[in-house]
Design an enzyme around this catalytic site. Structure first.
Site, PDB file in Angstrom:
ATOM      1  N   GLN A  79      41.469  18.311   6.112  1.00 45.19           N
ATOM      2  CA  GLN A  79      40.718  18.549   7.368  1.00 45.19           C
ATOM      3  C   GLN A  79      41.830  19.349   8.221  1.00 45.19           C
ATOM      4  O   GLN A  79      42.292  18.897   9.046  1.00 45.19           O
ATOM      5  CB  GLN A  79      40.180  17.649   7.959  1.00 45.19           C
ATOM      6  CG  GLN A  79      39.257  18.235   9.146  1.00 45.19           C
ATOM      7  CD  GLN A  79      38.274  17.187   9.808  1.00 45.19           C
ATOM      8  OE1 GLN A  79      38.064  16.024   9.309  1.00 45.19           O
ATOM      9  NE2 GLN A  79      37.432  17.604  10.663  1.00 45.19           N
ATOM     10  N   PHE A  80      42.146  20.485   8.160  1.00 38.88           N
ATOM     11  CA  PHE A  80      43.054  21.365   8.761  1.00 38.88           C
ATOM     12  C   PHE A  80      42.810  21.271  10.338  1.00 38.88           C
ATOM     13  O   PHE A  80      43.577  21.374  11.179  1.00 38.88           O
ATOM     14  CB  PHE A  80      43.369  22.740   8.227  1.00 38.88           C
ATOM     15  CG  PHE A  80      42.318  23.785   8.894  1.00 38.88           C
ATOM     16  CD1 PHE A  80      42.918  24.644  10.010  1.00 38.88           C
ATOM     17  CD2 PHE A  80      41.376  23.855   8.251  1.00 38.88           C
ATOM     18  CE1 PHE A  80      41.862  25.549  10.493  1.00 38.88           C
ATOM     19  CE2 PHE A  80      40.432  24.939   8.693  1.00 38.88           C
ATOM     20  CZ  PHE A  80      40.653  25.412   9.910  1.00 38.88           C
ATOM     21  N   THR A  81      41.438  20.933  10.962  1.00 36.68           N
ATOM     22  CA  THR A  81      41.259  20.978  12.124  1.00 36.68           C
ATOM     23  C   THR A  81      41.661  19.843  12.975  1.00 36.68           C
ATOM     24  O   THR A  81      41.601  19.857  14.203  1.00 36.68           O
ATOM     25  CB  THR A  81      39.482  21.038  12.313  1.00 36.68           C
ATOM     26  OG1 THR A  81      39.051  19.867  11.491  1.00 36.68           O
ATOM     27  CG2 THR A  81      38.891  22.165  11.638  1.00 36.68           C
TER      28      THR A  81
END
Length: 144
Positions: free
Chosen positions: A78-80
């Site tokens: 999850q790059f967010t």
């Protein structure tokens, strides 16, 4: 490297209506890889994750690690988690690692978990839109 750990009773990941992974009691871990992260950072993060005592004893005191309760692990990229929201109203993701590095360290983290944890280690699909379902045990969420 950032982790969001949710202690769960169960969790699953679907992609395009296909079940990719599911676990019972354990951790759902969202993993964000940042620019400059290394395998050493992944090792350190994984070691901390696996040694955290986030499961309660009979008196409710957090006394047991995921290994001690034979818990399962589901790791989702999850790059967010790398979002910077200090300025403006739109998140900035410039601190997120480039996809090639992030994918490499995500796979490295999962492989390390499989070698270290005696119970099931599952994962999502890197860079895919996924539907993540969970039953949070608590609710209980820790940022690492």
């Amino acid at each position: 490297m950032k982790c969001l750990i949710q202690r769960v009773k169960k969790a699953s990941v679907h992609c395009e209506d296909e079940l990719l992974s599911q676990i019972g009691k354990g951790y759902l871990v969202f993993l964000g890889v940042e620019e400059g992260d290394t395998e050493a950072e992944a090792d350190k993060t994984l070691e901390k994750l696996l040694k955290l005592r986030l499961f309660p004893n009979e008196e409710g005191k957090l006394d047991f690690s995921i290994e001690e309760v034979k818990g399962e692990l589901l790791v989702v990229s999850q790059f967010t988690l790398c979002a910077d929201t200090k300025k403006g109203r739109r998140p900035n993701f410039t601190s997120a690692a480039a996809p090639e590095l992030a994918k490499k360290l995500y796979a490295y983290f999962i492989e390390g978990a499989k070698q270290s944890l005696s119970s099931s280690v599952q994962s999502g699909r890197f860079a895919a839109m996924m539907d993540v379902s969970l039953v949070n045990d608590g609710p209980f969420t820790i940022s690492l």
